[in-house]
Scaffold this motif. Sequence first.
Motif: not given
Length: 324
Positions: A145-171
């Motif tokens: 599984l290589l995320p950079s080659k995927l057509e779609e992933v899920s990515q969002k900002l999380v604000f609690s308890p601290n700012l974070a960038v959350k990325t989910d890649s699946s195939a």
Amino acid sequence: MLRRWLPWRFLVKRAARAHGIVDPLAILARLRRFTQPSEVQEPIELLRAGIVFHARGLINTKAIQHNLDWVWPYWVERQFNPDDPSFIPRAFSFTHVNLTHRNWTAAGHPDLPLYPLVDPRGLVTPLHDGWSIDLWLLSSKGGLLLPSKLEEVSQKLVFSPNLAVKTDSSANGMKISTNVTLETSDEAPYAKINASCHCAEGGWLVVSIRPYNPEGVQFIEKIFCDEDSRRLIVNGKTPVEFDRIPEKTIFSDYDSGDVVNQLGYSDSKGVTCNVGMVTAAALFPFQKGEKGSLEIRVPLKEDLPEKTFVRTTAAYRTSPESWK
């Protein structure tokens, strides 16, 4: 004084003519005729930025175009793919630069001038204009599984308890999740990556050090394992720290190709590369039916002005409150 006496214009014109190149001074003179009179001509800041931008583009041209079998960042995988809407023909391009996916996200802190970057597929660039960390999943049956080659992933900002960038890649039944934050400690601030993965048949979570970032190539000349094998030392100065010892580490130089094609090789301890295109992979196993997890830390002190952290350490230690 030397500038006044030397015939710079004549030398530049003569050199250009000798190499069959258009006279750059004549081109500049023509460009200035399109503008209104001004106290200044070309802003030196813009010229400097343009030179750096296209210098990297020249390096990208040599490094990427001839090595499309490597794993490249998301913008390259899209922009160099003729079947993708982001494709840009390159036959007459003098430089190859990111023109289509300049939408990376910083995981920062209100009190710190530090900006670890996360690209649209989860590639993490801890240091300013530095190399990057990519996470892959290798199944026990050989799937990758290589995320950079995927057509779609899920990515969002999380604000609690601290700012974070959350990325989910699946195939294909494989999944990687990453959570990237900027944290602080008494010693120095650091970028933290909390990664988890799942695959029904088990496998390995692969942490790969990559000689590029969302702008293009960024040289890595050497990577070695630290004595306790829980850290990789990049370019002799920056540690990438793991919360446990990897099962094996693999390193590759430019002549040997991308480490992605060598994940089945035996364990090694480091490599140097005079081209500056070292790639590395640390493999962390997880069993069938289990969920793999890993914490990665990269100290960021070298990116921080020397007195900044010492002066206000106490303020940084209340990270969640700083966002309020």
